[in-house]
Design an enzyme around this catalytic site. Sequence first.
Site, mmCIF file in Angstrom:
data_model
loop_
_atom_site.group_PDB
_atom_site.id
_atom_site.type_symbol
_atom_site.label_atom_id
_atom_site.label_comp_id
_atom_site.label_asym_id
_atom_site.label_seq_id
_atom_site.Cartn_x
_atom_site.Cartn_y
_atom_site.Cartn_z
ATOM 1 N N GLN A 210 0.878 -1.258 -0.103
ATOM 2 C CA GLN A 210 -0.159 -0.073 -0.071
ATOM 3 C C GLN A 210 0.924 1.301 -0.070
ATOM 4 O O GLN A 210 0.183 2.337 -0.090
ATOM 5 C CB GLN A 210 -0.939 -0.080 1.318
ATOM 6 C CG GLN A 210 -2.043 -1.175 1.209
ATOM 7 C CD GLN A 210 -2.775 -1.169 2.505
ATOM 8 O OE1 GLN A 210 -2.893 -2.186 3.129
ATOM 9 N NE2 GLN A 210 -3.349 0.093 2.844
ATOM 10 N N PHE A 241 -6.428 -3.719 3.515
ATOM 11 C CA PHE A 241 -7.200 -3.172 4.729
ATOM 12 C C PHE A 241 -6.177 -2.598 5.782
ATOM 13 O O PHE A 241 -6.185 -2.598 6.938
ATOM 14 C CB PHE A 241 -7.839 -4.457 5.333
ATOM 15 C CG PHE A 241 -8.704 -5.162 4.327
ATOM 16 C CD1 PHE A 241 -9.777 -4.641 3.836
ATOM 17 C CD2 PHE A 241 -8.443 -6.441 3.994
ATOM 18 C CE1 PHE A 241 -10.561 -5.314 2.914
ATOM 19 C CE2 PHE A 241 -9.013 -7.349 3.085
ATOM 20 C CZ PHE A 241 -10.351 -6.651 2.701
ATOM 21 N N GLU A 245 0.133 -1.875 4.516
ATOM 22 C CA GLU A 245 0.736 -0.620 4.751
ATOM 23 C C GLU A 245 2.187 -0.199 4.968
ATOM 24 O O GLU A 245 3.117 0.372 4.518
ATOM 25 C CB GLU A 245 -0.027 0.502 5.580
ATOM 26 C CG GLU A 245 0.277 1.931 5.337
ATOM 27 C CD GLU A 245 -0.549 2.798 6.538
ATOM 28 O OE1 GLU A 245 0.104 3.791 6.702
ATOM 29 O OE2 GLU A 245 -1.718 2.248 6.875
ATOM 30 N N ARG A 323 -4.723 8.344 16.584
ATOM 31 C CA ARG A 323 -6.195 8.241 16.142
ATOM 32 C C ARG A 323 -7.183 7.538 17.073
ATOM 33 O O ARG A 323 -8.451 8.295 17.226
ATOM 34 C CB ARG A 323 -6.237 7.586 14.760
ATOM 35 C CG ARG A 323 -7.299 7.773 14.135
ATOM 36 C CD ARG A 323 -7.316 7.025 12.568
ATOM 37 N NE ARG A 323 -6.906 8.161 11.785
ATOM 38 C CZ ARG A 323 -7.340 8.833 10.918
ATOM 39 N NH1 ARG A 323 -8.853 8.912 10.858
ATOM 40 N NH2 ARG A 323 -6.716 9.754 10.129
ATOM 41 N N ARG A 355 -8.001 -1.319 8.746
ATOM 42 C CA ARG A 355 -9.038 -0.150 8.324
ATOM 43 C C ARG A 355 -9.755 0.482 9.528
ATOM 44 O O ARG A 355 -10.386 -0.187 10.457
ATOM 45 C CB ARG A 355 -10.164 -1.148 7.578
ATOM 46 C CG ARG A 355 -11.117 -0.305 6.740
ATOM 47 C CD ARG A 355 -12.091 -1.336 6.040
ATOM 48 N NE ARG A 355 -12.968 -0.531 5.033
ATOM 49 C CZ ARG A 355 -13.606 -1.320 4.356
ATOM 50 N NH1 ARG A 355 -13.433 -2.529 4.287
ATOM 51 N NH2 ARG A 355 -14.258 -0.919 3.213
ATOM 52 N N PHE A 357 -7.788 2.343 11.465
ATOM 53 C CA PHE A 357 -6.600 2.772 11.992
ATOM 54 C C PHE A 357 -6.555 3.235 13.535
ATOM 55 O O PHE A 357 -6.146 4.548 13.838
ATOM 56 C CB PHE A 357 -5.944 3.874 10.963
ATOM 57 C CG PHE A 357 -4.359 4.062 11.244
ATOM 58 C CD1 PHE A 357 -3.526 3.259 10.597
ATOM 59 C CD2 PHE A 357 -3.846 5.194 11.839
ATOM 60 C CE1 PHE A 357 -2.285 3.503 10.480
ATOM 61 C CE2 PHE A 357 -2.458 5.361 11.742
ATOM 62 C CZ PHE A 357 -1.599 4.645 11.365
ATOM 63 N N ALA A 523 -5.690 5.591 5.335
ATOM 64 C CA ALA A 523 -6.428 6.975 6.088
ATOM 65 C C ALA A 523 -7.597 7.222 5.249
ATOM 66 O O ALA A 523 -8.003 8.257 5.294
ATOM 67 C CB ALA A 523 -5.393 7.819 6.293
ATOM 68 N N GLU A 731 -13.011 3.874 5.096
ATOM 69 C CA GLU A 731 -12.864 3.382 6.579
ATOM 70 C C GLU A 731 -14.191 3.652 7.326
ATOM 71 O O GLU A 731 -14.695 2.798 8.196
ATOM 72 C CB GLU A 731 -11.595 4.096 7.395
ATOM 73 C CG GLU A 731 -10.493 3.644 6.731
ATOM 74 C CD GLU A 731 -9.039 4.368 7.548
ATOM 75 O OE1 GLU A 731 -8.430 3.621 7.963
ATOM 76 O OE2 GLU A 731 -9.245 5.387 7.477
#
Length: 788
Positions: A210, A241, A245, A323, A355, A357, A523, A731
Amino acid sequence: MSKGYGPLADRPDRPAVGLEVPHESADLHVTGAALYTQDLAGRTLGTLHAWPVQAPHAHALVTGLRAEAAYEVPGVVQVLTAADVPGLNDAGEKHDEPLFPGEVMYYGHAVCWVLGETLEAARQGAAAVEADYEPLPALITVHDAIAAGSYQGQQRTVSRGDAAAALERAVYRFSGELEIGGQEHFYLETQAALAQVDASGQVFVESSTQHPSETQDIVAHVLGLPAHQVTVQCLRMGGGFGGKEFQPHGLAAVAALGATLTGRPVSLRLNRTQDITMTGKRHPFYAVWEAGFDAGKRLCALRATLTSNGGWSLDLSEPVLARALCHVDNAYWIPDIEVHGRVAKTNRASNTAFRGFGGPQGMIVIEDILGRCAPRLGVAPDELRHRNFYAPGQTTPYGQPVRHAERLEAIWSALTERSDFARRQAGVAAFNAAHPHTKRGLAITPVKFGISFNFTAFNQAGALVHVYKDGSVLINHGGTEMGQGLHIKMIQVAATALGVPMKAVRLAPTRTDKVPNTSATAASSGADLNGGAIKDACDQIRDRLAIVAAGQLGVQPDEARFADGIVTGLGTGRQIAWADLVHEAYHRRVQLWAAGFYRTAGLHWDAERMQGEPFKYFAYGAAAAEVEVDGFTGAYRLRRADIVHDVGDSLSPLVDLGQIEGGFVQGVGWLTCEELLWDETDGPHRGRLNTQAASTYKIPSFSEMPEQFTVHLLEQATESGVVYGSKAVGEPPLMEAFSVREALRQAVGAFGPAGWGVSLAHPSTPEAVYWAVQAARDAARAQVLAGV
C-alpha cells in the site's frame, strides 16, 4: 440512482464523475485474468523462491545458526542471514525491527531465509537449517505488559477542561473496563514480493504494498543504495485493509537482498499460515474508564486510559494510538475529558494498521459506555446517543471545530425514517414479550470519523498525466489499487477534468520512478489526495489546450468548454473534436503532459500536545441493526441493517456502495466473530497463535450478512475543498457495525431485569453472548428471590 454500464468502451460519452460504473478490473477479477505479484513471478524465468526459518519460541536469543545442511538439499541456492546485508539490517519505522534478528521477539519470528529453485526445495532447506536458542521470559497479553511496565513509544493524552472535577460534580457516575480484541486482515492475496536486478545494478521490486515509496526506502537502506537505484511497482493487491501499509517492506527487502546476492529474480510469497503467524493484526486495546452524566443525562465528563498491544516493535502503533485518542468522542460532545494512551510492548508479531487505524478502538469505548449506562440511567439507548450529539459550533477535545455537525441530525432523522425505527421498536418489544427463550434487539449508532493522515506530511500526492497525439490519455498516480476502486475513480476524475470519454483514459501501474515520494494508500485519503493531484495535472493540460482552442473557435480561452470529447466555444455554436485539438496543439509545440501535485490545505497538528486540526473534514454516517438471539445457545442472526452514509458528492456511486457494504460487514466480523487466541500457558508453545487458519479463525461469510440490507447515500452533501465535492468512504462504514453489537446488547438485556446494564465481551461471539444471557437470567432470578 442512474443506470450502471458495462466495459469502459461501451459507456456513453458524458461527464464521468458520478456515473455508476463497475470497478475498472471487475471483469479481470471474476475471470481470473487479473495479474498479481505472484502471477508475475510465474512468468519470470529463473525465479528463485524464498522460505523462512521460523523460531519456535516467543522470546529467545539466537545462540547458533548453522546452514551447512541446507546446502545439501537439492535445489537450495542461498541461505540469507544478517551477514549478507550490505546496508542496514533493519526494516522498522523507528529502526527497531532487525530484518535478521539475533533476538527472537515472537513465536514464528523468521531468523533467516532460504532460497531455492522451487518452493519445495526452499521449504526443505529451511527445515534443514540448525538453529540454537536460549529461551527468555515472554510477555503475551497487554496485562502481562502492564504488570511488567513494558511500554514503547510516546505516551499521549487528549484533554479538555477538568475531568476529575467534572466527575465529582456529576449527578450520575459510572466506571468500567473493556477488553477490545484484535483482527486478522485475511486479505485474499497474502504478502508477496518479486525482486530483480538488471545489468546496470538497478533493483526492481514488484510488491503487494500500500506504500510503494516506503517500500522503496526500506529496500534501499537494507541494500545500502540510494533511492534512485530502487524502483517499486504495485500492479494491484488482492486486498490490503492496512495490513500492507508497512509490513510488506521487510519482505520486499529480503527478496531484493536475495536477488542482489544471486543475480536472479527472487519471489517471496507467504502461505496463509505464515502470513497469519508472521504479520501483525489490528491492535487489541484495554480500556479503563469513568464517565459522568448531568441531571439531564448528558455526558459531562470522561476519564479513561487506553492501552494498546503493540507487539514487539512500534510499526505504526503510535499513530494508531493517536487516532484512537482522537476518536474516543465519536459523535458526542463531552465538555470535560481526559484520555491517556500508551503502547504495550509484548512478544507478539508487531501489530499494525487496519481499516479505521485505531478509530474503531477509540470509538467503541464511548459506544460501550453509552450502551452499558443507558439502562441504568433509565433512558433508551437511541435517545441517550441522540441527546449527546455534537451541535454546530462545538469543537473536539483536541480543538478542531466539528464542521457540518448538523449532518449528524440529518442522517439520524433520515435513517430512523427509512428504517421504520419507531414501529420496529414496538414490534421488537412485542416479540420479546411473547418469546421467553428468543429475544430481539434493535439499535442505532452514529459515526463521526476524521479524514486525513495524523502525520501531516503524508497529506500530499503526485500524478503524471500524458496526452498522446491521437488524443488518448495515460494517467499515473501514487495511490495503489487493492480492490477498493481507487483506479476507476481516478479514471473518472481525469475524464471529467479533461472533458473526454472514459474509454480515452488508461491508467498505468503505480511505480516509484513515475510518481515519487508518495504517501500510503490509507487513512481513507486515496481518492482525496490522488484525485486532487490528477485534477491538477489535467487542469494544467486543459488550460494550455484552451489557448489553442480559443484561436480555432474565435473565443477567449476561458470561454472554451471541454465535454464529451468535444471542445465548444461559449455562445458561438462552433466546436472542435478533442483529438483534432490535441493534434493541432502538438504541431504548435504545446506541452501535452503535466505533473500534478496536491496537498491538503488547512491542517496543523501538535503531536506533543495532541491539539490542532489534523483532519480535512469529518465523514458522517449511522446504521440501524436488528438481531435475534437464541437464549439456549447464544447463536444469533442479523435480521436487518439500514445505513445512511455521507460520501459528499460521490465520485463513483457503485464503488462507494460496495465500500459501505464491505466495510460494515468487516466491522461485524471484528465485533462478533473474529477471535484471535494465543497460547498463554507457560509451556513450550507459549505465545503461539492458535487461530492460524480459516478453520480456527472465523471471518464473516454470507451467513453473517444482514438478511435485509439497505444503504442510502446522504443527498445534498457536497464537501468543499475536495475533488469534485466528494468524501472518503474506505474506513468510516466499518464503525457503523457498532449498531450490531449494541443490538446484541439489547437482545441480551431483554433476558434480564429492567434497568440492568449488559456487559458484553469483545468480540461478541455466540459463546460470549451465551454467557451474557446467563448473567442476565441470573440477575433476573436474583431480583425475584429478593422480592424486587
